[in-house]
Each structure stands twice: as structure tokens, then as C-alpha cells.
Design an enzyme around this catalytic site. Structure first.
Site, PDB file in Angstrom:
ATOM      1  N   LYS A 116      42.488  37.571  46.645  1.00 46.92           N
ATOM      2  CA  LYS A 116      42.574  39.216  47.313  1.00 46.92           C
ATOM      3  C   LYS A 116      41.699  39.882  46.225  1.00 46.92           C
ATOM      4  O   LYS A 116      41.183  40.967  46.689  1.00 46.92           O
ATOM      5  CB  LYS A 116      43.891  39.453  47.625  1.00 46.92           C
ATOM      6  CG  LYS A 116      44.483  38.427  48.662  1.00 46.92           C
ATOM      7  CD  LYS A 116      43.854  38.421  49.792  1.00 46.92           C
ATOM      8  CE  LYS A 116      44.615  37.660  50.980  1.00 46.92           C
ATOM      9  NZ  LYS A 116      44.730  36.197  50.673  1.00 46.92           N
ATOM     10  N   GLU A 200      48.292  47.789  44.311  1.00 47.94           N
ATOM     11  CA  GLU A 200      47.411  48.736  44.934  1.00 47.94           C
ATOM     12  C   GLU A 200      48.437  49.983  45.400  1.00 47.94           C
ATOM     13  O   GLU A 200      49.711  49.904  45.465  1.00 47.94           O
ATOM     14  CB  GLU A 200      47.266  48.079  46.419  1.00 47.94           C
ATOM     15  CG  GLU A 200      46.001  47.324  46.358  1.00 47.94           C
ATOM     16  CD  GLU A 200      45.778  46.516  47.916  1.00 47.94           C
ATOM     17  OE1 GLU A 200      46.614  47.114  48.788  1.00 47.94           O
ATOM     18  OE2 GLU A 200      44.736  45.973  48.147  1.00 47.94           O
ATOM     19  N   HIS A 235      56.364  40.889  57.415  1.00 48.65           N
ATOM     20  CA  HIS A 235      54.990  40.765  57.077  1.00 48.65           C
ATOM     21  C   HIS A 235      54.203  39.744  58.136  1.00 48.65           C
ATOM     22  O   HIS A 235      53.326  39.237  57.886  1.00 48.65           O
ATOM     23  CB  HIS A 235      54.485  40.662  55.739  1.00 48.65           C
ATOM     24  CG  HIS A 235      55.188  41.499  54.617  1.00 48.65           C
ATOM     25  ND1 HIS A 235      54.405  42.710  54.602  1.00 48.65           N
ATOM     26  CD2 HIS A 235      56.053  41.557  53.810  1.00 48.65           C
ATOM     27  CE1 HIS A 235      55.168  43.606  53.657  1.00 48.65           C
ATOM     28  NE2 HIS A 235      56.021  42.717  53.070  1.00 48.65           N
ATOM     29  N   ARG A 292      39.122  32.405  59.279  1.00 51.72           N
ATOM     30  CA  ARG A 292      39.817  31.330  60.154  1.00 51.72           C
ATOM     31  C   ARG A 292      39.716  32.049  61.483  1.00 51.72           C
ATOM     32  O   ARG A 292      39.805  33.066  61.853  1.00 51.72           O
ATOM     33  CB  ARG A 292      40.991  30.717  60.038  1.00 51.72           C
ATOM     34  CG  ARG A 292      42.056  31.570  59.607  1.00 51.72           C
ATOM     35  CD  ARG A 292      43.194  31.032  59.378  1.00 51.72           C
ATOM     36  NE  ARG A 292      44.375  31.999  58.548  1.00 51.72           N
ATOM     37  CZ  ARG A 292      44.959  32.883  59.402  1.00 51.72           C
ATOM     38  NH1 ARG A 292      44.820  33.083  60.661  1.00 51.72           N
ATOM     39  NH2 ARG A 292      45.764  33.529  58.849  1.00 51.72           N
TER      40      ARG A 292
END
Length: 453
Positions: A116, A200, A235, A292
Site C-alpha cells: 500500500k 494517513e 472494514h 482481482r
């Protein structure tokens, strides 16, 4: 075109690939663990081969067994589905070295977007907006504190190699930064074998919007609209829909063009999903790219009438993308509800034998499932046993059709989350489209449900 495809997966996605292969005239090979010997993908594939005991790491995640199965059966390609080895760059490389086509992107693209922190750096170079944060992974608490103070709290810590909410922690003040940092590192190490964490800015109450892209090996990239994936618990997505009720045509185009930039930046080919956060002021930020097919690809198929799995196979075989951006037409509205074998109140898994099973039908309803009456849901894998997809002329009709379908979906012998879905569909905020990634927390509070396992 391929002559025989081995499906390195199970359940409804394995059946979905079998359906696409039958339409393309391609033979299929099902692999299965000992726990899945009575599964429908085993019954409907042209050939089947057992690859090990129930535990995933000894079967569906065991690369040597899957490659051996492909070689024994003479499969010239492998479709990984989603989950398991679908985003495993090493698996894609092994397939390539054995002369077997991996139906997906190149190993380097999987690896690049799987990290990431590196993915962030890559898209920033193409002027795709990202959430303010670290340029790479962080290991020093002093550096972490300094950057968090500069960005401003709240912040979120994420595993560089992560996904599915693991190794992810929201930090509201400097007082809790160190403890949450250690927790996130430990989770990341346990889940992914990599403790690296990046930071972040935490966007409060955003929407989770993802753009479906399709790219061939000749540099052609298109996007197929967006999916609204804000209804989540821990999540994990629960309900997905397309299109989003808040995107204007201009915003949709801007996000679509940004997604195309991400794919073009790395020379990506095959299908993929670029995920964004959208704040209350309609500013969007790149979050990650999934290399994917997604669980929720069905809602995109519903509004575009494009078979994404067949496209995956054709693109992997080296065919040119026949569609152009101007060819894409969005028609109506589609919603997907994931039906899980779980207690709708405690969210505990509910494996066991299904005594009765009747799927709903009628206009605009699609059911993707590998379950049936007499089937025993094993305790070893993800609890999702079916996906209900409703398509209507507009969002109101899609919701009405979904409610009707769920009310007529008969599953006895195990518990499912269908009652939870019906409550969500009747929620006034959901009906108005007033949703964000914290919708479920507020929903649980309104309905006095704990929302925790």
C-alpha cells in the site's frame, strides 16, 4: 483461447467461473479440500481433484498442490477467483514459470499494488489525489509522532501489506499513538508476515467508492462506473450498490479518469478495482487497488450487462479489448447483499447442515450461491454462502426487489444475516442514501445492537 482452466478457489466464485467457461466452450477443473468433496463446484466442473485437508494452508493456499493439479489435468490456465491466492504475486510467478497462464495481472503489478505504501507513491507521481500521509512505511515512533502532529489528528495506521481491516488502527490523540502503533505492527506481522506500517490522515465519515477498470495488454483502459461500498462492519463490506447515489456525471468521470491513470501508470492489464475515499465535500482520495475480481463485481454486471469474468479470461488469453469508453452505458440500479452463515445478533459463524434451501426469483433478481438443501457449511472458510443481487430501473425499485427476494429466501438449519439485511433496507437513512463507512455503527446504536462479536 484456453482449452482448460483450473479454478483455484471454492464456493460461489468457483461456480461463477465455471459458468463463464461453459459459455466460452472451455473445459474446467475444480480443486477441492476434503471438507468440500460434496460442493457444487466439484459436481459441475468437467474434472475435479482433491488438493488436501480442510485447512486452507494445506489446500487452497498450498501452491505446490494446485500447480500439481494443473499439470496432472493438463490445464493451460488458472483462475484464482478472489481471496486465497488471487493477489499472491509468488503464485502468479510460479504459474508463469510452469507455462500456465495466471488469469489476472502480471506478478509485478500484484506486488506493486499489494504494497500500500509503494502504491501511494506510484499514484502520487501521476497526480492522483491521495490522503495526506507518509510517503512509505514507518518504523520510528519519533518520526511517526512528528508526522502525525504535522498532518493533524485523527490519523489512521495501516499495514503496508494489509487488507481486510487487519493492522489498521485509528488514533485520535498523541497519547494513544505508541500503543496503537505497537498493536498495528503486531497484527500486521501476524496476518501478513510484514510489520511495516504507514500513516494517513483519517477522513471522518467518508464514503467508500470503487471504480471498476478493465485493461488489455495493448494499453487500452476503460472504466465501468463505480460501486458504493460504504455499508461495512469491521472494514468488511456487507451491502454494495451501483451506481452511487451521490456521484454526479462530472464527479464520476473525474474518478474514472483517475482510476485509468492508476492502471496506465503501471501498464496494468486484466480487470481491477481502484478504491477511493470520498469526503463530505466530494473530494476523493486514492486508497488502494485490488488486482482481482471483486465479490461485488455482480452489481457492475447488473448496470452494464458486461460479463467481467469472461472479460478476465479473454484478456488473459491476449485478446484486445473490444469495448471503448463511449460504449459503456449505465442502466438502472443494482444492489448486492452478502448472505452469511452467521447469527444476525452476535455475528458468530453458524456452520452446519442446511435442512431446507429455496432461492427467490422474479424480475431483476440474481442469486450467486454454491449452497443447497442437505449441504453442510464447513467451519473452515469465509461464512458467505450466497449473494443476492437486485436490479431495478432506479434505486427505489432495486431496494423493493431486494426486500422481496430476501423475504422469500428460505434457509433452514443454520442462522443467517438475512434479518439484519432486511432491517438495513428499511432504515430511513439507508433509504435516503445518507450512508458512509460508519453507517453500521450508527445503525447498531439506533437499533440497540452491540455490533461486536
Amino acid at each position: 483461447m484456453f482449452k482448460k482452466i483450473l479454478i483455484a478457489n471454492r464456493g460461489e466464485i468457483a461456480l461463477r467461473v465455471i459458468n463463464a467457461c461453459r459459455e466460452l466452450g472451455i473445459k474446467t477443473v475444480a480443486v477441492y479440500s476434503e471438507a468440500d468433496k460434496d460442493s457444487l463446484h466439484v459436481k459441475f466442473a468437467d474434472e475435479c481433484i482433491c488438493i488436501g485437508p480442510p485447512q486452507s494452508y494445506k489446500s487452497y493456499l498450498h501452491i505446490p498442490s494446485i500447480i500439481a493439479a494443473a499439470e496432472i489435468t493438463g490445464a493451460d490456465a488458472i483462475h484464482p477467483g478472489y481471496g486465497f491466492l488471487a493477489e499472491n504475486a509468488q503464485f502468479a510467478e510460479v504459474c508463469k514459470s510452469c507455462g500456465i497462464t495466471f488469469i489476472g495481472p502480471e506478478p509485478d503489478h500484484i506486488r506493486l499494488m499489494g504494497d500500500k505504501a509503494v502504491a501511494r507513491q506510484t499514484v502520487m507521481k501521476k497526480n492522483v489525489p491521495v490522503v495526506p500521509g507518509s510517503e512509505g512505511g514507518l518504523s520510528d515512533i519519533g518520526e511517526l509522532k512528528s508526522l502525525a502532529a504535522k498532518i493533524g489528528y485523527p490519523v489512521i495506521l495501516k499495514a503496508s501489506a494489509g487488507g481486510g481491516g487487519k493492522g489498521m488502527r485509528v488514533v485520535w490523540s498523541e497519547d494513544e499513538l505508541q500503543s496503537q502503533f505497537e498493536t498495528a505492527k503486531n497484527e500486521a506481522m501476524a496476518a501478513f508476515g510484514n510489520p511495516e506500517i504507514y500513516l494517513e490522515k483519517y477522513i471522518v465519515n467518508p464514503r467508500h467508492i470503487e471504480i471498476q477498470i478493465v485493461a488489455d495488454k495493448f494499453g487500452h483502459v476503460i472504466y465501468l462506473g463505480e460501486r458504493e461500498c460504504s455499508i461495512q462492519r469491521n472494514h468488511q463490506k456487507i451491502i454494495e450498490e451501483a451506481p452511487s447515489s451521490v456521484l454526479t456525471d462530472d464527479l464520476r468521470k473525474a474518478m474514472g479518469q483517475a482510476a485509468k491513470k492508476v492502471a496506465s501508470a503501471i501498464g496494468y492489464s486484466n480487470v481491477g478495482t481502484v478504491e477511493f475515499l470520498l469526503d463530505k465535500d466530494n473530494n476523493f482520495y486514492f486508497m488502494e487497488m485490488n488486482t482481482r475480481i471483486q465479490v461485488e463485481h455482480t452489481v457492475t454486471e447488473g448496470i452494464t450487462d458486461i460479463d467481467l469474468v469472461k472479460l478476465q479470461i479473454e484478456l488473459a488469453a491476449g485478446e484486445k479489448l473490444k469495448l471503448k469508453q463511449k460504449d459503456i452505458r449505465i442502466t438502472g440500479h443494482a444492489i448486492e447483499c452478502r448472505v452469511n452463515a452467521e447469527d444476525p445478533k452476535t455475528f458468530m459463524p453458524s456452520p452446519g447442515k442446511i435442512e431446507a434451501f429455496h432461492t427467490p426469483g422474479g424480475p431483476g433478481i440474481r442469486i450467486d450461491t454454491a449452497a443447497y438443501a442437505g449441504y453442510t457449511v464447513p467451519p473452515y472458510y469465509d461464512s458467505m454462502i450466497a449473494k443476492v443481487i437486485a436490479h431495478g430501473r432506479n434505486r427505489e425499485e432495486a431496494i423493493a426487489r431486494m426486500k422481496r427476494a430476501l423475504e422469500m429466501f428460505l434457509i433452514e438449519g443454520i442462522k443467517t444475516n438475512i434479518p439484519l439485511h432486511l432491517k438495513i433496507l428499511e432504515d430511513e437513512f439507508f433509504i435516503k442514501g445518507e450512508i458512509n463507512t460508519h453507517f453500521m455503527e450508527e445503525f447498531f446504536r439506533r437499533n440497540e445492537i452491540s455490533g461486536t462479536e
